[in-house]
Scaffold this motif. Structure first.
Motif: not given
Length: 230
Positions: A65-67, A103-110
């Motif tokens: 998220v920071i990135t 990066f957002y997409s990776i953060r939301f990945l489950n």
């Protein structure tokens, strides 16, 4: 700083004021350069708010998220320069925005298994959306065809991963992020159509920034409200 950023309501007021200032500067030929301050402050305020309020224990998720937010801040800087008819800076901004969305997409990945049947209506929507946008702008893309297609794909990827959070996280977090991602889609769509279809479309001097700022606000709040459904 803590007096403002630790309290969502106070931060929201400050965020709204910064948005109004930035919208005013954007529509003023004389004061447009002030956006280097207003736009960066607007984007940076979300990062500071996130840092003050996050309770995320997973260091990797926090870093993602920071990135992403940091890349958006940098992208905003180059986007302002790109609006001064500097095509190189505009391309750099597009690249930074695309990477931030990844990066957002990776953060939301489950990692939970899901049925592909749940995705079919969503994938049909994405296909239809991309087809309509491409139909409208194709003849004006020229050398931007591949970059445009990649950016469009990344935007749909972000929406897909946000959608797949359903039932993985609490309802409030899911819908805040989902509405935020849809707002991102509106901002991107209007911006694309402004560039390659009609420069006067949809009151874009106001609507692009409105949907962009709304998107970032809702996504950050959605992430902060996230609770895993075990």
């Amino acid at each position: 700083m803590k007096f403002i950023f630790k309290y969502p309501f106070r931060f929201t007021i400050i965020y709204l004021i910064l948005y109004i200032l930035d919208a005013f500067f954007k529509n003023s030929d004389v004061l447009y350069s002030c956006r280097y301050v207003s736009k960066i402050l607007l984007s940076s305020s979300l990062l500071v708010f996130y840092l003050y309020n996050t309770k995320q224990k997973d260091a990797n998720k926090k870093k993602l998220v920071i990135t992403a937010l940091s890349l958006f801040i940098l992208g905003d800087f180059f986007f302002i320069r790109g609006n001064d008819n500097n095509i190189i800076h505009f391309v750099i901004a597009g690249i930074l925005f695309a990477i931030a969305k990844i990066f957002y997409s990776i953060r939301f990945l489950n990692n939970k298994d899901f049925k592909i049947s749940k995705l079919i209506p969503f994938l049909l929507f994405c296909f239809t959306y991309m087809s309509v946008i491409m139909f409208l702008v194709y003849s004006n893309l020229g050398g931007f065809f591949i970059p445009f297609l990649i950016y469009l794909f990344v935007a749909m990827l972000l929406m897909q991963f946000a959608f797949l959070r359903k039932e993985e996280v609490n309802s409030k977090s899911f819908w805040l992020v989902m509405v935020g991602v849809v707002a991102f889609m509106f901002a991107d769509s209007i911006n694309m159509l402004k560039m390659f279809y009609n420069p006067l479309i949809a009151y874009n001097k106001l609507t692009i920034m409105f949907f962009y700022c709304l998107a970032q606000y809702l996504i950050v709040f959605g992430i902060l409200k996230e609770v895993d459904n075990k």
